[in-house]
Design a protein around this motif. Structure first.
Motif, PDB file in Angstrom:
ATOM      1  N   THR A 402       0.826  -1.203   0.000  1.00  0.00           N
ATOM      2  CA  THR A 402       0.000   0.000   0.000  1.00  0.00           C
ATOM      3  C   THR A 402       0.862   1.255   0.000  1.00  0.00           C
ATOM      4  N   LEU A 403       0.222   2.368  -0.297  1.00  0.00           N
ATOM      5  CA  LEU A 403       0.925   3.641  -0.403  1.00  0.00           C
ATOM      6  C   LEU A 403       1.510   4.066   0.945  1.00  0.00           C
ATOM      7  N   PRO A 404       2.742   4.571   0.945  1.00  0.00           N
ATOM      8  CA  PRO A 404       3.374   5.003   2.199  1.00  0.00           C
ATOM      9  C   PRO A 404       2.887   6.394   2.602  1.00  0.00           C
ATOM     10  N   ALA A 405       1.754   6.461   3.269  1.00  0.00           N
ATOM     11  CA  ALA A 405       1.181   7.761   3.637  1.00  0.00           C
ATOM     12  C   ALA A 405       0.331   7.631   4.887  1.00  0.00           C
ATOM     13  N   ASP A 406       0.263   8.726   5.635  1.00  0.00           N
ATOM     14  CA  ASP A 406      -0.654   8.805   6.774  1.00  0.00           C
ATOM     15  C   ASP A 406      -1.983   9.426   6.356  1.00  0.00           C
ATOM     16  N   LEU A 407      -1.912  10.346   5.381  1.00  0.00           N
ATOM     17  CA  LEU A 407      -3.107  11.052   4.917  1.00  0.00           C
ATOM     18  C   LEU A 407      -3.035  11.177   3.402  1.00  0.00           C
ATOM     19  N   ILE A 408      -4.110  10.798   2.734  1.00  0.00           N
ATOM     20  CA  ILE A 408      -4.211  10.942   1.283  1.00  0.00           C
ATOM     21  C   ILE A 408      -5.449  11.763   0.965  1.00  0.00           C
ATOM     22  N   VAL A 409      -5.264  12.822   0.200  1.00  0.00           N
ATOM     23  CA  VAL A 409      -6.370  13.687  -0.209  1.00  0.00           C
ATOM     24  C   VAL A 409      -6.541  13.559  -1.716  1.00  0.00           C
ATOM     25  N   VAL A 410      -7.750  13.224  -2.163  1.00  0.00           N
ATOM     26  CA  VAL A 410      -8.046  13.068  -3.585  1.00  0.00           C
ATOM     27  C   VAL A 410      -9.059  14.122  -3.993  1.00  0.00           C
ATOM     28  N   ASP A 411      -8.671  15.005  -4.893  1.00  0.00           N
ATOM     29  CA  ASP A 411      -9.559  16.065  -5.374  1.00  0.00           C
ATOM     30  C   ASP A 411     -10.316  15.593  -6.613  1.00  0.00           C
ATOM     31  N   GLU A 412     -11.371  16.337  -6.975  1.00  0.00           N
ATOM     32  CA  GLU A 412     -12.218  16.008  -8.126  1.00  0.00           C
ATOM     33  C   GLU A 412     -12.690  14.562  -8.057  1.00  0.00           C
ATOM     34  N   ALA A 413     -13.051  14.134  -6.842  1.00  0.00           N
ATOM     35  CA  ALA A 413     -13.401  12.730  -6.626  1.00  0.00           C
ATOM     36  C   ALA A 413     -14.720  12.340  -7.288  1.00  0.00           C
ATOM     37  N   SER A 414     -15.519  13.319  -7.704  1.00  0.00           N
ATOM     38  CA  SER A 414     -16.764  12.992  -8.403  1.00  0.00           C
ATOM     39  C   SER A 414     -16.488  12.352  -9.753  1.00  0.00           C
ATOM     40  N   MET A 415     -15.262  12.464 -10.263  1.00  0.00           N
ATOM     41  CA  MET A 415     -14.892  11.889 -11.553  1.00  0.00           C
ATOM     42  C   MET A 415     -14.481  10.419 -11.444  1.00  0.00           C
ATOM     43  N   ILE A 416     -14.406   9.886 -10.238  1.00  0.00           N
ATOM     44  CA  ILE A 416     -13.912   8.524 -10.035  1.00  0.00           C
ATOM     45  C   ILE A 416     -15.041   7.520 -10.224  1.00  0.00           C
ATOM     46  N   ASN A 417     -14.864   6.589 -11.171  1.00  0.00           N
ATOM     47  CA  ASN A 417     -15.872   5.549 -11.373  1.00  0.00           C
ATOM     48  C   ASN A 417     -15.570   4.350 -10.475  1.00  0.00           C
ATOM     49  N   LEU A 418     -16.392   3.321 -10.571  1.00  0.00           N
ATOM     50  CA  LEU A 418     -16.283   2.185  -9.661  1.00  0.00           C
ATOM     51  C   LEU A 418     -14.947   1.468  -9.804  1.00  0.00           C
ATOM     52  N   ARG A 419     -14.479   1.286 -11.027  1.00  0.00           N
ATOM     53  CA  ARG A 419     -13.212   0.582 -11.222  1.00  0.00           C
ATOM     54  C   ARG A 419     -12.047   1.364 -10.616  1.00  0.00           C
ATOM     55  N   MET A 420     -11.985   2.673 -10.860  1.00  0.00           N
ATOM     56  CA  MET A 420     -10.907   3.463 -10.287  1.00  0.00           C
ATOM     57  C   MET A 420     -11.004   3.486  -8.768  1.00  0.00           C
ATOM     58  N   PHE A 421     -12.225   3.508  -8.244  1.00  0.00           N
ATOM     59  CA  PHE A 421     -12.419   3.532  -6.800  1.00  0.00           C
ATOM     60  C   PHE A 421     -11.892   2.237  -6.182  1.00  0.00           C
ATOM     61  N   GLU A 422     -12.152   1.113  -6.837  1.00  0.00           N
ATOM     62  CA  GLU A 422     -11.655  -0.173  -6.355  1.00  0.00           C
ATOM     63  C   GLU A 422     -10.133  -0.174  -6.289  1.00  0.00           C
ATOM     64  N   VAL A 423      -9.489   0.299  -7.333  1.00  0.00           N
ATOM     65  CA  VAL A 423      -8.024   0.307  -7.362  1.00  0.00           C
ATOM     66  C   VAL A 423      -7.476   1.273  -6.311  1.00  0.00           C
ATOM     67  N   LEU A 424      -8.136   2.427  -6.156  1.00  0.00           N
ATOM     68  CA  LEU A 424      -7.696   3.401  -5.161  1.00  0.00           C
ATOM     69  C   LEU A 424      -7.778   2.811  -3.750  1.00  0.00           C
TER      70      LEU A 424
END
Length: 716
Positions: A402-424
């Motif tokens: 997994t990504l080495p982070a304590d906090l991840i902020v994703v902008d323009e999240a309304s553009m994320i479809n189900l497949r991208m959400f799964e991978v994220l």
């Protein structure tokens, strides 16, 4: 053209059958194989040939059958019904044909003819790599690339010959791109697989299958029709279809409704109650819901209670959004323009950095990622780059790494479809806090699902909706109009109080008037009135591609006005200096779907283009990848998501009425930073604002986010 003293084209529809030589490609469409060619018949007379001709290159000959047509602007043209390719026999034709291959060009093509003589094509066919390697200063790598170009060109020609009797010749290029060397076998052995190719609907594939002997009442036929309906549904944004809709669709395709038992026996199909899914999509939806429920049920991992900095002007709702990022492993910040989402993101980053937390920022598009970087001073990535993910292969970050982070902020999240959400989600550790920022009222994402809005609707995680419009933002008519549209109210095009006049409406009732005004606005007023570059700082947005005021026609006219003297490039498709858009993710060269770029150089000898992206990066693009580029003086509203443009000209005409919805209009207006001009019919605009159906999709995510209904046994 003369034949025995008589003009063959004299206004009637008399046919033509004969051999022609291709002189040059005037136009070749990127998507459907349509081309306009200048050709020469056996008598030496030149003519214009149109039709599905993208498989033909200069120097080649073809046996053509077609009819004469009269074009209002360009005069007589021969419309080809069939154009079977023939190998050029003369030296000039062979040089012209070979010159189209990658790493060959006219100089090396002539050298090949010198080396191998009249049998040059037969010699190359026996050993392409060996033949090309004999050229002076030709590296082994370039010889292999030229050989691949040769093999592909011949494969498409052979496929065209096979497809012509089936009426699918114009799809030869697409079918070859999808199936490669298996294309001919697929046509004969599993014709229903052709529905995976854009432009091949079920009816066309079905006609081939029935002609090949598939029984009309076969289970395979019913299952193929069902899978086709589901795939088409996902293209429209649905994760599933109700059984009633499937039955209705099958009735239309098969003129009967097979039993549910037959349908569900099909490979890749699955049911969940009265809903029918593709198996992979059902698994994806269940896993995402299960993962979110697990994260939401865990206590906060970060031990941080941020305090507002001295002198902060954050509102109460903004500060609740910031606090929510540290008190819950998943949280959401949403709101329209001018309500301070960017300020919240900046404060989140400040607080996390102050506590020495590892922070990562991302967005679905490169343009949105750049804006995050500019706003926070921290480098932001596209979601694909963050996860080291090239679709078609496994992401670099996922369960187990997994990504080495304590906090991840994703902008323009309304553009994320189900497949991208799964991978994220798969790439984010459960200990990492994930903050999704976006505008839930914009158009839903391209592709199946709408996880951002579903997550908000479910109430599973803290979701802060920012509503306070700041005074500075309220001075913009664009911001005010966006909120009016979002509330279902017709936008006001008259400024009030001290508002700046940055929103206009031009009433143009007919498509020709719309097109004329759009071209005049961009070509003349943007530079004269605003001192901006019309090619770089203005963007035309339209709902549809076809028609006099559609995207295709506007691109043609705007190219002629804004770049009339640009040297023809990429086989005449573009001109140097053109504004272009990438329409597919090309991860290997870092050019993502939706990237705006400008054509700087064209190197036919090397078979590549040099592009400058709107972010100032230089990209070298091989010809074989360049077919995903399109003119971008005008683009669709969907393609504009995630970007901000100084000047937006939005086409809103009566002919587009069926496409105009509240989310689409809202999204178009909110793309403009400095000025937005709506051109079209006011009644059509007002009616579109009332239609709030842009986000209606079949999705079960909201109900799956209830702990009792989520499955937990499925991995991504």
């Amino acid at each position: 053209m003369e034949d025995g003293g008589e003009t063959l084209f004299d206004g009637d529809d008399r046919g033509f059958e004969g051999t022609v030589e291709i002189v040059r490609q005037i136009f070749v469409a990127d998507d459907d194989g349509f081309a306009i060619l200048e050709v020469r018949d056996d008598s030496g007379e030149e003519m214009v040939l149109t039709g599905s001709l993208a498989h033909l290159s200069p120097g080649e000959k073809a046996k053509v059958t077609g009819d004469w047509e009269h074009h209002e602007k360009f005069g007589p043209q021969l419309r080809a019904a069939v154009a079977l390719p023939l190998d050029p026999e003369d030296r000039e034709g062979q040089i012209a044909f070979l010159g189209t291959l990658k790493h060959i060009g006219p100089v090396r093509a002539e050298a090949l003819c010198e080396i191998y003589g009249p049998e040059v094509l037969e010699t190359i066919a026996r050993d392409p790599v060996g033949a090309f390697s004999a050229l002076p200063r030709m590296s082994r790598g370039n010889a292999e690339a030229a050989a691949e170009s040769w093999v592909e060109s011949r494969a498409v020609r052979d496929l065209y010959v096979q497809l012509a009797p089936l009426g699918l010749a114009h799809l030869a290029q697409r079918i070859h791109s999808r199936f490669g060397d298996r294309a001919l076998a697929v046509i004969h052995e599993d014709p229903y697989s052709l529905t995976e190719v854009e432009g091949v609907g079920f009816r066309r594939a079905d006609a081939i299958a029935l002609e090949s002997g598939v029984p009309p009442d076969s289970d395979r036929r019913a299952q193929a029709a069902t899978l086709y309906l589901l795939v088409e549904g996902e293209k429209r944004g649905h994760t599933h279809l109700p059984m009633s809709e499937v039955a209705s669709g099958l009735e239309g395709l098969l003129e009967r409704v097979p039993s549910e038992e037959v349908i569900l026996a099909g490979p890749g199909l699955a049911s969940d109650g009265d809903r029918l899914y593709r198996e992979s999509t059902l698994a994806r939806e269940r896993w995402c819901a299960s993962d979110l429920i697990e994260r939401a049920g865990e206590p906060a991992w970060l031990d941080l209670e941020p305090a507002p900095p001295e002198g902060t002007e954050l509102t109460g709702e903004q500060w609740r959004a910031v606090e929510g990022a540290f008190t819950s492993r998943v949280s959401v910040i949403t709101g329209g323009p001018g309500v301070g989402k960017t300020v919240c993101t900046r404060e989140l980053v400040r607080a996390a950095k102050g506590a020495d937390l590892r922070v990562l920022l991302a967005a679905p598009t490169g343009r949105a990622a750049r804006r995050m970087s500019e706003a926070t001073g921290v480098e932001a990535y596209t979601v694909h780059r963050l996860l080291e993910w090239r679709p078609g292969s496994e992401p670099g970050f996922g369960p187990g790494r997994t990504l080495p982070a304590d906090l991840i902020v994703v902008d323009e999240a309304s553009m994320i479809n189900l497949r991208m959400f799964e991978v994220l989600l798969g790439g984010v550790a459960h200990e990492t806090h994930l903050v999704l920022v976006g505008d839930a009222d914009q158009l839903p994402p391209v592709g199946a699902g709408k996880p951002f809005s579903d997550l908000i609707e479910s109430g599973l995680v803290p979701a802060t909706r920012l509503t306070h419009i700041f005074r500075q933002a309220a001075r913009s008519m664009i911001i005010t109009a966006a909120h009016q549209v979002n509330a279902g109210e017709a936008p006001d095009f008259e400024p009030s109080g001290d508002q700046q006049t940055d929103l206009f409406f031009l009433d143009r009732p007919s498509p020709d008037q719309v097109a004329d005004s759009v071209v005049e606005l961009v070509a003349e007023r943007v530079s004269a009135g605003l001192d901006l570059d019309p090619s770089r700082d203005a963007q035309v947005l339209a709902p549809i591609y076809r028609g006099e005021a559609g995207i295709d026609a506007l691109n043609e006219r705007l190219q002629e006005r804004l770049n009339p003297t640009g040297r023809p490039a990429f086989e005449g498709r573009f001109r140097l200096g053109d504004r272009l858009i990438q329409t597919r993710n090309a991860h290997e060269i870092g050019l993502m779907n939706g990237t705006i770029c400008f054509l700087v150089e064209d190197d036919p000898e090397d078979g590549s283009l040099v592009l400058e992206t709107d972010g100032g990066e230089t990209v070298v693009l091989p010809y074989e990848e360049a077919r995903d580029l399109k003119l971008a003086y005008a683009i669709s509203v969907h393609k504009s998501q995630g970007c901000e443009i100084p000047v937006v000209v939005f086409v809103c005409q009566r002919a587009n009425a069926g496409m105009l919805t509240r989310p689409l209009i809202y999204t178009a207006i909110t793309r403009a930073k400095e000025m937005c001009v709506v051109v079209g019919d006011r009644l059509t605009l007002d009616r579109g604002v009332k239609r709030d159906d842009g986000g209606r999709r079949h999705s079960s995510m909201v109900e799956r986010l209830e702990p009792s209904t989520a499955g937990s046994d499925l991995a991504p």
